[in-house]
Write a protein that holds these residues in place. Structure first.
Motif: not given
Ligand code: WQD
Ligand code: NAD
Length: 336
Positions: A147-149, A198-200, A214-218, A229-231, A290-295
């Motif tokens: 919904n955020y998206g 968020n991850l970081l 930390l939990r690594v989602f998948g 992978l993310r940018d 895996r976390r739902a909705g993650d590409l």
């Molecule tokens: C990054 C990666 C997780 C947390 C989101 C929003 C997007 C934008 C940016 C907006 C993914 C993995 C994460 C954890 C993990 N937001 N992860 N353990 O999902 O790419 O983007 O933030 O305003 O719209 O969807 O970012 O930081 O949540 O996740 O393994 O505890 O880290 O599965 O692969 P995401 P994220």
């Protein structure tokens, strides 16, 4: 003078600093639901300049009129909104109200005040799942997975339609990839309330001892190490992109759409590793489902912003990690 909605938040506060350094005067408009007055004070200290601060909600039309009437505003950078993906699935009304209705109120107030330039915080989430990992602005938008998206996609469409109906509007839609990092001073940064989404920020809180692991989602994704992978983009690069986009509004016609990303992906395990090196701390983690909705993977094609805005990222993974660590270790409880 530039109106910065959400200027007391994470990306907003860094952008206010870059605006001040570029010689702009700034009014921050923020309801402080997820921002901090202290962040704005620290931006004033860093820049040696004053920031006008107005506490208010973007859904409060009377308050917006008052603020737009008080200052000689030439453009707005619109960060204000809610951004927690999971929460948006539980509270859709709050998300559409803050992000969509809030934006319509802001736009109405701006038009009535004769202000027709806006830079909007959009997100790579508007691409949905296009089936290719490289997202470029020429691609059609897709179906966001949450919904955020959707709220970001709706506001993008609203701004395009508004500009088509009234050509006085000049609009920049900035599609952020994954913002991370902090100002190099370590005095401003991301201060998530409660458990980070968020991850970081999560990794940083594990490093500083606030969270156990930390939990690594998948780890079974079709990528080299099995994690997504993310940018990731340094927030100061992102902030600089806003000032370039603002400047571009003077020369573009209509609507400009720009990806703000670095153009390469980093995996979750790479991020853990890089943070451990920057902080000298171990980052305990477990692999979770895996976390739902993650590409699996995506990153920006950043060439349009390079050509049209003369902007590209300058800070790499090491700086993202070092700056996050400096902020986190110097401010273990954020701004509180
Ligand atoms: C990054 C990666 C997780 C947390 C989101 C929003 C997007 C934008 C940016 C907006 C993914 C993995 C994460 C954890 C993990 N937001 N992860 N353990 O999902 O790419 O983007 O933030 O305003 O719209 O969807 O970012 O930081 O949540 O996740 O393994 O505890 O880290 O599965 O692969 P995401 P994220
Ligand atoms: P943030 O929560 O730190 O900043 C948002 C600010 O807006 C906060 O200071 C909050 O108090 C304020 N705010 C929220 N609702 C408001 C309202 N109704 N009226 C007035 N102020 C309000 O978030 P951020 O990470 O700095 O994100 C800024 C913008 O960028 C948001 O629109 C977000 O959706 C977008 N964005 C963020 C990311 C990301 O990963 N951080 C990615 C893509 C897009």
């Amino acid at each position: 003078m530039i109106l910065v909605t959400g200027g007391a938040g994470y990306i907003g506060s860094h952008t206010v600093l870059v605006l001040l350094e570029a010689g702009y005067e700034v009014v921050v408009y923020d309801n402080l639901c997820n921002g901090s007055r202290e962040a704005v004070r620290r931006v004033e200290t860093l820049s040696g300049k004053r920031v006008a601060f107005e506490q208010g909600d973007i859904r409060d039309r009377a308050r917006l009129d008052e603020v737009l009437g008080r200052y000689p505003i030439e453009a707005a950078i619109h960060f204000a909104g809610l951004k927690a993906v999971g929460e948006s699935m539980v509270k859709p009304l709050e998300y559409f109200d803050n992000n969509v209705a809030g934006s319509t109120h802001l736009l109405q107030a701006m038009a009535d005040a004769g202000v027709f330039k806006i830079v909007f915080s959009s997100s790579a989430t508007v691409y949905g799942d296009p089936g290719t990992p490289v997202f470029s602005e020429e691609m059609p938008t897709g179906t966001p997975t949450n919904n955020y998206g959707y709220t970001k996609l709706v506001v993008e469409e609203l701004l395009k339609k508004l500009q088509a109906a009234d050509p006085r509007w000049r609009v920049a839609l900035l599609r952020y990839f994954n913002p991370v990092g902090a100002h190099e001073s370590g005095t401003i940064g991301e201060d998530p309330a409660g458990e980070p989404n968020n991850l970081l920020p999560y990794i940083a809180q594990v490093a500083v001892g606030k969270r156990e692991q930390l939990r690594v989602f998948g780890d079974d994704y079709p990528t080299a190490d099995g994690t997504c992978l993310r940018d990731y983009i340094h927030v100061m690069d992102l902030a600089e992109g806003h000032v370039r986009a603002l400047d571009a509004l003077a020369r573009i016609d209509g609507v400009g759409i720009w990806n703000l990303g670095g153009g390469r992906g980093h995996s979750v395990l790479e991020m853990i590793d890089a943070f451990a090196r920057a902080s000298g701390r171990e980052i305990p983690y477990v692999v979770a489902p895996r976390r739902a909705g993650d590409l699996a993977q995506f990153w920006a094609d950043p060439s349009k912003a390079k050509h049209e805005l003369d902007w590209q990222t300058r800070r790499g993974l090491e700086e993202m990690m070092q700056d996050t660590w400096r902020w986190q270790s110097q401010n273990p409880d954020g701004y509180r």
